[in-house]
Design a protein around this motif. Structure first.
Motif, PDB file in Angstrom:
ATOM      1  N   PHE A  34      35.682-110.492  15.582  1.00 53.15           N
ATOM      2  CA  PHE A  34      35.887-111.761  16.260  1.00 53.15           C
ATOM      3  C   PHE A  34      35.814-111.582  17.770  1.00 53.15           C
ATOM      4  CE2 PHE A  34      37.657-113.738  12.435  1.00 53.15           C
ATOM      5  CZ  PHE A  34      38.170-112.648  11.753  1.00 53.15           C
ATOM      6  N   TYR A  36      37.563-113.890  20.822  1.00 53.06           N
ATOM      7  CA  TYR A  36      38.406-115.016  21.199  1.00 53.06           C
ATOM      8  C   TYR A  36      38.332-115.191  22.705  1.00 53.06           C
ATOM      9  CZ  TYR A  36      40.720-115.367  16.633  1.00 53.06           C
ATOM     10  OH  TYR A  36      40.996-115.559  15.297  1.00 53.06           O
ATOM     11  N   LEU A  46      38.857-119.352  19.095  1.00 53.62           N
ATOM     12  CA  LEU A  46      37.816-118.538  18.481  1.00 53.62           C
ATOM     13  C   LEU A  46      36.451-118.913  19.060  1.00 53.62           C
ATOM     14  CD1 LEU A  46      37.161-116.457  16.227  1.00 53.62           C
ATOM     15  CD2 LEU A  46      36.719-118.430  14.745  1.00 53.62           C
ATOM     16  N   LYS A  49      32.596-115.322  15.048  1.00 54.62           N
ATOM     17  CA  LYS A  49      33.114-114.366  14.070  1.00 54.62           C
ATOM     18  C   LYS A  49      31.966-113.755  13.283  1.00 54.62           C
ATOM     19  CE  LYS A  49      33.577-118.061  10.699  1.00 54.62           C
ATOM     20  NZ  LYS A  49      34.462-119.004  10.019  1.00 54.62           N
ATOM     21  N   PHE A  51      31.560-111.850   9.505  1.00 51.74           N
ATOM     22  CA  PHE A  51      32.148-111.354   8.258  1.00 51.74           C
ATOM     23  C   PHE A  51      31.118-110.522   7.500  1.00 51.74           C
ATOM     24  CE2 PHE A  51      35.832-113.202   9.298  1.00 51.74           C
ATOM     25  CZ  PHE A  51      36.298-114.345   8.668  1.00 51.74           C
ATOM     26  N   PHE A  90      38.654-111.716  24.503  1.00 51.17           N
ATOM     27  CA  PHE A  90      39.227-110.670  23.666  1.00 51.17           C
ATOM     28  C   PHE A  90      38.353-110.410  22.456  1.00 51.17           C
ATOM     29  CE2 PHE A  90      43.400-110.290  25.601  1.00 51.17           C
ATOM     30  CZ  PHE A  90      43.590-111.517  26.209  1.00 51.17           C
ATOM     31  N   LYS A  94      39.565-107.259  12.310  1.00 54.15           N
ATOM     32  CA  LYS A  94      40.515-107.455  11.217  1.00 54.15           C
ATOM     33  C   LYS A  94      40.186-106.473  10.103  1.00 54.15           C
ATOM     34  CE  LYS A  94      42.905-111.209   8.883  1.00 54.15           C
ATOM     35  NZ  LYS A  94      42.955-112.677   8.695  1.00 54.15           N
ATOM     36  N   TRP A  96      42.190-104.718   6.611  1.00 57.41           N
ATOM     37  CA  TRP A  96      43.369-104.711   5.737  1.00 57.41           C
ATOM     38  C   TRP A  96      44.389-105.756   6.169  1.00 57.41           C
ATOM     39  CZ3 TRP A  96      42.661-102.337   1.346  1.00 57.41           C
ATOM     40  CH2 TRP A  96      41.756-101.275   1.308  1.00 57.41           C
ATOM     41  N   GLY A  97      43.878-106.904   6.584  1.00 60.87           N
ATOM     42  CA  GLY A  97      44.766-108.010   6.908  1.00 60.87           C
ATOM     43  C   GLY A  97      45.345-107.990   8.309  1.00 60.87           C
ATOM     44  N   LYS A  98      45.196-106.884   9.022  1.00 59.98           N
ATOM     45  CA  LYS A  98      45.737-106.806  10.380  1.00 59.98           C
ATOM     46  C   LYS A  98      44.652-107.116  11.399  1.00 59.98           C
ATOM     47  CE  LYS A  98      49.220-103.209   9.623  1.00 59.98           C
ATOM     48  NZ  LYS A  98      49.726-101.908  10.105  1.00 59.98           N
ATOM     49  N   LEU A  99      44.966-107.998  12.321  1.00 57.19           N
ATOM     50  CA  LEU A  99      44.033-108.341  13.392  1.00 57.19           C
ATOM     51  C   LEU A  99      44.443-107.562  14.636  1.00 57.19           C
ATOM     52  CD1 LEU A  99      41.658-110.245  14.124  1.00 57.19           C
ATOM     53  CD2 LEU A  99      43.368-111.921  14.836  1.00 57.19           C
ATOM     54  N   PHE A 101      43.532-106.448  18.575  1.00 57.27           N
ATOM     55  CA  PHE A 101      42.789-106.930  19.732  1.00 57.27           C
ATOM     56  C   PHE A 101      42.469-105.806  20.706  1.00 57.27           C
ATOM     57  CE2 PHE A 101      42.846-111.551  19.467  1.00 57.27           C
ATOM     58  CZ  PHE A 101      43.809-111.777  18.496  1.00 57.27           C
TER      59      PHE A 101
ATOM     60  N   TYR B  35      52.197-112.260  17.046  1.00 58.11           N
ATOM     61  CA  TYR B  35      51.696-111.293  18.015  1.00 58.11           C
ATOM     62  C   TYR B  35      52.557-111.356  19.271  1.00 58.11           C
ATOM     63  CZ  TYR B  35      47.613-111.438  15.030  1.00 58.11           C
ATOM     64  OH  TYR B  35      46.787-111.386  13.933  1.00 58.11           O
ATOM     65  N   LEU B  43      47.677-107.742  23.540  1.00 54.98           N
ATOM     66  CA  LEU B  43      48.061-108.451  22.325  1.00 54.98           C
ATOM     67  C   LEU B  43      48.343-107.446  21.222  1.00 54.98           C
ATOM     68  CD1 LEU B  43      45.397-111.219  22.529  1.00 54.98           C
ATOM     69  CD2 LEU B  43      47.739-111.714  21.838  1.00 54.98           C
ATOM     70  N   PHE B  45      49.956-106.786  17.300  1.00 55.45           N
ATOM     71  CA  PHE B  45      50.288-107.386  16.017  1.00 55.45           C
ATOM     72  C   PHE B  45      51.724-107.034  15.615  1.00 55.45           C
ATOM     73  CE2 PHE B  45      49.563-108.878  11.776  1.00 55.45           C
ATOM     74  CZ  PHE B  45      50.140-107.960  10.913  1.00 55.45           C
ATOM     75  N   GLU B  48      52.563-110.126   9.403  1.00 58.29           N
ATOM     76  CA  GLU B  48      51.891-111.227   8.752  1.00 58.29           C
ATOM     77  C   GLU B  48      52.647-111.609   7.489  1.00 58.29           C
ATOM     78  OE1 GLU B  48      48.530-110.348   6.411  1.00 58.29           O
ATOM     79  OE2 GLU B  48      47.871-112.431   6.226  1.00 58.29           O
ATOM     80  N   ASN B  56      51.787-107.608   5.927  1.00 56.01           N
ATOM     81  CA  ASN B  56      51.417-106.544   6.846  1.00 56.01           C
ATOM     82  C   ASN B  56      52.453-106.440   7.956  1.00 56.01           C
ATOM     83  OD1 ASN B  56      48.685-105.322   6.251  1.00 56.01           O
ATOM     84  ND2 ASN B  56      48.190-107.489   6.144  1.00 56.01           N
ATOM     85  N   ARG B  97      42.436-114.788   4.208  1.00 59.61           N
ATOM     86  CA  ARG B  97      41.860-113.770   5.079  1.00 59.61           C
ATOM     87  C   ARG B  97      40.775-114.311   6.005  1.00 59.61           C
ATOM     88  NH1 ARG B  97      44.325-109.200   3.585  1.00 59.61           N
ATOM     89  NH2 ARG B  97      45.079-109.054   1.455  1.00 59.61           N
TER      90      ARG B  97
END
Lengths: 111, 111
Positions: A34, A36, A46, A49, A51, A90, A94, A96-99, A101, B35, B43, B45, B48, B56, B97
């Motif tokens: 991503f 931002y 945003l 992105k 994927f 920024f 992402k 495993w679910g963690k974003l 930055f 965050y 930033l 994390f 979640e 997470n 997600r």
């Protein structure tokens, strides 16, 4: 350790100049990418992105980014910036679910 | 659709106190992330939540905790506040997600 690196902390350029912001990440496996933007006094928004699929993605306001898997990079570009593009940008990854930055790049566009 | 709403917007607390921040996600979003944003660390994390379960967790001490309610609203609690906890705390919601949508943040100042 997993990390997201943005190459420049501050960028100053004139209106109509081209912008390219670098972003590299160190993650194994599948990631979502991503960009931002945070305009002065506003919340994070945003820009675009990635994927899967076409590695060249287009976002809002004329921004685009290219995912190069072999280089673990996701660089942001805009061919011609405007004064209103002054903001902090920024890169985020992402996994495993963690974003996570990057440190951000402050971009100042002068008239 | 209403965006992510965080309350309060600003908060001043004394060292040693505890604080609770609130986040209402976009309708239909079941994932809520938190965050911390500071000038020095950027930033970071925190955690979640998805369907009332912490999915997470970042690398923050146990003084930072959270929860999510059945309507997906989330709260974050910080106990025994330290000066270094002064920061902008951001909440983001997403459809499982997908991409994260951010609120305006709560500016916490610890004195």
């Amino acid at each position: 350790a997993q990390s997201v690196s943005q190459h420049n902390h501050h960028v100053i350029l004139s209106e109509a100049a081209s912008l390219e912001l670098g972003c590299n990440y160190s993650y194994g496996g599948t990631v979502n990418l991503f960009w931002y933007v945070q305009y002065p006094g506003q919340h994070l928004q945003l820009l675009l992105k990635y994927f899967s699929g076409d590695p060249l993605v287009k976002g809002i306001k004329g921004f685009e980014a290219e995912f190069i898997k072999s280089k673990f990079s996701f660089n942001l570009r805009k061919p011609s910036v405007q004064w209103s593009d002054t903001a902090e940008y920024f890169c985020a990854v992402k996994s495993w679910g963690k974003l996570q930055f990057g440190a951000g790049t402050q971009v100042v566009v002068t008239p | 659709k209403a965006g992510v709403t965080q309350t309060p917007r600003y908060l001043i607390k004394t060292r040693g106190q505890q604080v609770t921040l609130s986040c209402s996600p976009i309708s239909g979003h079941r994932s809520v992330s938190w965050y911390q944003q500071t000038p020095g660390q950027g930033l970071q994390f925190l955690f979640e939540y998805f369907s009332e379960t912490q999915r997470n967790k970042g690398n923050f001490p146990g003084r930072f905790s959270g929860r999510q309610f059945s309507n997906s609203r989330s709260e974050m609690n910080v106990s025994t506040l330290e000066l270094g906890d002064s920061a902008l705390y951001l909440c983001a919601s997403s459809e499982d997600r997908g991409e994260a949508f951010f609120g305006q943040g709560t500016r916490l100042t610890v004195v």
